[in-house]
Design a protein around this motif. Structure first.
Motif: not given
Length: 282
Positions: A192-199, A243-247, A273-282
């Motif tokens: 909990s409290g970790s983040y994911v960064a994705l493209i 399962g994550l909260e997208v910022l 033709v590309a998307l990105a986002g950062v999300a946090r695990k609650p």
């Protein structure tokens, strides 16, 4: 290099790394798009196929690198993260994850993961930076092996929050290897409290130039000698964040994610033709 186009080099751990220069490499083709020099003729041929039709894809590659810098700066700064697991390290460039993170937080630890021998051969540049930066050769499609890798466990405390970076990785995993299951396993393992960064490559399904470009690049990448590079729908990409909260601002085009200033140029079809986002695990 021998007659079959195979050359030997020394890997990140001092082990021989066999590099097949007769086939294009994902890392080396990306290097071409970024204007690098760590590539071979076979990689430049793939790049030329796309560049001759869609020269805007070079700008998209640079936008991806700029996005990575902005996201890392946020994660190491306001988000307070000091551990980064960067999957699919790729070849060293002018600004890498550890350099950005450690500029904001000198105590930030970064472990890069890749299974490409050419990355191992050039990884010494990363390892020489400081004792908080490491490169591990492992297969990102096997999350349990990655998260249980002795070197990763040695350098990161995986029982407390860390950043998982999946930047331009999962779109090289075919549906047959179940990329969503791979990502789900990583998310389940995050504290909990970790983040994911994705493209991820995106098919905008606009019935026009965006989808046409996505199909063209996929044909060159996935159905050509490189063998991977898949464009997925927004819904498919959003599912990686289950399962994550997208910022805010959500899953968006790269240049729309907290840009450093106003846009001075209009968006191109490649921006679609590309998307990105950062999300946090609650």
């Amino acid at each position: 290099m021998n007659a079959d186009g195979v050359t030997s080099a020394t890997g990140a751990a001092g082990l021989p790394a066999v590099i097949d220069t007769s086939k294009p490499s994902v890392a080396r083709v990306y290097d071409c798009f970024l204007g690098g020099k760590d590539n071979y003729e076979v990689d430049r041929q793939v790049f030329a196929q796309i560049d001759s039709v869609a020269p805007q894809m070079k700008e998209l590659a640079r936008s991806g690198r700029e996005w990575l810098i902005r996201a890392t700066r946020f994660l190491a700064g306001p988000a307070g993260m000091d551990q980064f697991l960067d999957l699919g390290a790729g070849l060293p460039s002018a600004e890498n994850t550890h350099q950005t993170a450690q500029r904001v937080n000198p105590d930030a630890r970064v472990v890069y993961v890749d299974n490409d021998p050419v990355v191992a051969a050039h990884g010494r540049a990363l390892l020489e930076e400081n004792e908080l930066t490491h490169l591990v050769m492992a297969d990102l499609t096997k999350p349990d092996e990655v998260l249980g890798h002795p070197e990763i466990v040695q350098h990161l405390e995986l029982d407390r929050p860390f950043v998982l970076m999946q930047c331009s990785t999962l779109h090289h995993v075919p549906d047959s290897e179940k990329p969503h299951d791979i990502m789900r396993r990583y998310v389940e393992a995050l504290p909990s409290g970790s983040y994911v960064a994705l493209i991820h490559f995106h098919d905008p399904q606009d019935g026009g130039e965006g989808t046409e470009l996505a199909r063209f690049v996929e044909d060159v990448f996935a159905r050509g000698d490189m063998g991977s590079g898949y464009f997925r729908t927004r819904e498919q990409i959003e599912a990686y964040f289950d399962g994550l909260e997208v910022l805010e601002p959500g899953l968006v085009q790269l240049n729309d994610w907290w840009p450093d200033g106003p846009a001075l140029n209009p968006p191109t079809v490649a921006d679609k033709v590309a998307l990105a986002g950062v999300a946090r695990k609650p």
